[in-house]
Scaffold this motif. Structure first.
Motif, PDB file in Angstrom:
ATOM      1  N   UNK A 158      27.434 -54.545  50.872  1.00 29.55           N
ATOM      2  CA  UNK A 158      26.463 -55.619  51.108  1.00 29.55           C
ATOM      3  C   UNK A 158      25.352 -55.151  52.045  1.00 29.55           C
ATOM      4  N   UNK A 159      24.120 -55.543  51.737  1.00 28.46           N
ATOM      5  CA  UNK A 159      22.968 -55.097  52.512  1.00 28.46           C
ATOM      6  C   UNK A 159      22.560 -56.104  53.583  1.00 28.46           C
ATOM      7  N   UNK A 160      22.644 -57.386  53.275  1.00 26.32           N
ATOM      8  CA  UNK A 160      22.160 -58.412  54.203  1.00 26.32           C
ATOM      9  C   UNK A 160      23.271 -58.833  55.170  1.00 26.32           C
ATOM     10  N   UNK A 161      22.946 -59.038  56.452  1.00 25.06           N
ATOM     11  CA  UNK A 161      23.974 -59.474  57.421  1.00 25.06           C
ATOM     12  C   UNK A 161      24.670 -60.769  57.012  1.00 25.06           C
ATOM     13  N   UNK A 162      23.950 -61.671  56.334  1.00 28.24           N
ATOM     14  CA  UNK A 162      24.575 -62.915  55.893  1.00 28.24           C
ATOM     15  C   UNK A 162      25.630 -62.655  54.826  1.00 28.24           C
ATOM     16  N   UNK A 163      25.314 -61.761  53.888  1.00 24.76           N
ATOM     17  CA  UNK A 163      26.291 -61.413  52.856  1.00 24.76           C
ATOM     18  C   UNK A 163      27.528 -60.790  53.488  1.00 24.76           C
ATOM     19  N   UNK A 164      27.319 -59.884  54.448  1.00 25.27           N
ATOM     20  CA  UNK A 164      28.460 -59.254  55.120  1.00 25.27           C
ATOM     21  C   UNK A 164      29.281 -60.291  55.882  1.00 25.27           C
ATOM     22  N   UNK A 165      28.611 -61.268  56.497  1.00 17.93           N
ATOM     23  CA  UNK A 165      29.326 -62.307  57.236  1.00 17.93           C
ATOM     24  C   UNK A 165      30.134 -63.192  56.290  1.00 17.93           C
ATOM     25  N   UNK A 166      29.566 -63.533  55.136  1.00 15.43           N
ATOM     26  CA  UNK A 166      30.304 -64.325  54.151  1.00 15.43           C
ATOM     27  C   UNK A 166      31.556 -63.590  53.688  1.00 15.43           C
ATOM     28  N   UNK A 167      31.395 -62.315  53.373  1.00 22.68           N
ATOM     29  CA  UNK A 167      32.538 -61.529  52.915  1.00 22.68           C
ATOM     30  C   UNK A 167      33.580 -61.368  54.023  1.00 22.68           C
ATOM     31  N   UNK A 168      33.119 -61.243  55.255  1.00 19.40           N
ATOM     32  CA  UNK A 168      34.039 -61.080  56.368  1.00 19.40           C
ATOM     33  C   UNK A 168      34.826 -62.331  56.693  1.00 19.40           C
ATOM     34  N   UNK A 169      34.339 -63.491  56.243  1.00 19.61           N
ATOM     35  CA  UNK A 169      35.016 -64.752  56.552  1.00 19.61           C
ATOM     36  C   UNK A 169      35.993 -65.184  55.462  1.00 19.61           C
TER      37      UNK A 169
END
Length: 345
Positions: free
Chosen positions: A266-277
């Motif tokens: 994932x490139x965007x911090x929001x995408x990474x945060x969604x995946x991390x949650x």
């Protein structure tokens, strides 16, 4: 990965069934303007499943309804285009059609079908399942009553409903939640649409029924070649059925690309945060569930600069809170809207 600045929000490709370009749908309320859809652009390739994902309030549902030009008052589509290309002829901009006119009504339900989150709201409580399905089939396909009823029963059987002839004479309240959702899907595919827009169709279902419905969507895509725009907040669903993913936040697309790349890089911090949650089964000692800090801002108090910056771990003062990051292309089929896409400093 070095970004390539895009001159336009979307690049046309001949195999795209739908091309959404700079779509802006705003709601004008007494409290202020809600920018529900704010410059959204993406494509739906023929025969593929595109998942639109994001938290509540990200504009997913309004994007789906904007494609069909079905915006409730006090909303208005201000700008943009939705280029519909069911064949190799010149595309039709659905937003140029009268939203109540004959041309767009011929497309809705026939070429493009909408499946809502709540089947009890979509199905009439005072008409039998058969009456609703037969009327739709006769309206769009011009078939006689007997032939339309036969097709309705075949569609119910196609979506896994037992004793379809019996179900045709029943009412929505006589069916379980999973059965009602299957009826909505049967109703949507009865006229052989080229595109299904499914708005959170599995949210209210139990896990087993949800899995069966997802299998059904995959079968419809494989057997009928239907393109699907699947709107969801559930990344588990995205991983299971998506070919491409569109990540939205506060009315904007912040990242899009093939599902494998979105999940593994994932490139965007929001995408990474969604995946991390996403909850995971932890081995050994229990761990606290990761969450995205803060909350989605009020639509009446949108942040300056990057919309995600108040919740972003890569926030840089003087940059992220002052300037709007441009949509940038990474490779042939990925885009992201972030100054620090990929975690770059």
């Amino acid at each position: 990965m070095r970004p390539i600045l895009m001159d336009a929000d979307v690049m046309s490709e001949p195999r795209n069934l739908i091309e959404v370009e700079d779509l802006r749908t705003h709601f004008f309320t007494d409290e202020g303007v809600v920018k529900a859809v704010d410059g959204v652009a993406f494509t739906i390739p023929a025969g593929k499943t595109v998942c639109v994902v994001g938290e509540s309030g990200s504009g997913k549902s309004m994007t789906g309804r904007s494609i069909l030009n079905m915006i409730p008052y006090p909303g208005r589509i201000l700008e943009g285009a939705v280029k519909w290309r069911p064949n190799r002829a010149e595309p039709t901009n659905l937003l140029s059609l009268d939203p109540k006119g004959k041309a767009i009504r011929a497309i809705r339900g026939n070429d493009i079908a909408l499946i809502s989150q709540e089947p009890m709201a979509a199905l009439s409580p005072v008409h039998t399942i058969g009456n609703q399905m037969v009327e739709t089939i006769r309206l769009h396909l011009g078939k006689g009553k007997a032939e339309a009823r036969e097709r309705a029963a075949a569609m119910l059987a196609k979506v896994g409903i037992p004793k379809p002839e019996l179900r045709l004479d029943q009412y929505a309240f006589q069916l379980s939640g999973g059965m009602r959702q299957r009826v909505c899907i049967a109703l949507a595919v009865a006229c052989e649409p080229k595109l299904l827009i499914a708005d959170e169709p599995t949210t209210a279902l139990d896990v087993t029924t949800q899995a069966n419905i997802l299998d059904l969507f995959q079968e419809l895509g494989d057997d009928l070649g239907v393109s699907i725009l699947f709107i969801t907040h559930d990344l588990g669903v995205v991983a299971e059925i998506a070919d491409q993913v569109v990540v939205m936040y506060l009315g904007q697309v912040v990242e899009q690309g093939p599902v494998e790349q979105i999940f593994h890089d994932p490139l965007h911090p929001y995408t990474r945060a969604l995946l991390g949650s996403v909850p995971r089964v932890a081995r050994g000692r229990a761990k606290r569930l990761n969450t995205i800090r803060g909350m989605v801002p009020s639509p009446f108090d949108r942040p300056h600069g990057c919309l995600f910056h108040p919740r972003c771990d890569l926030f840089e003062a003087g940059l992220c809170d002052q300037s709007v990051p441009p949509l940038q292309r990474y490779g042939d089929d990925r885009t992201a809207r972030c100054f620090k896409a990929g975690g770059a400093g």
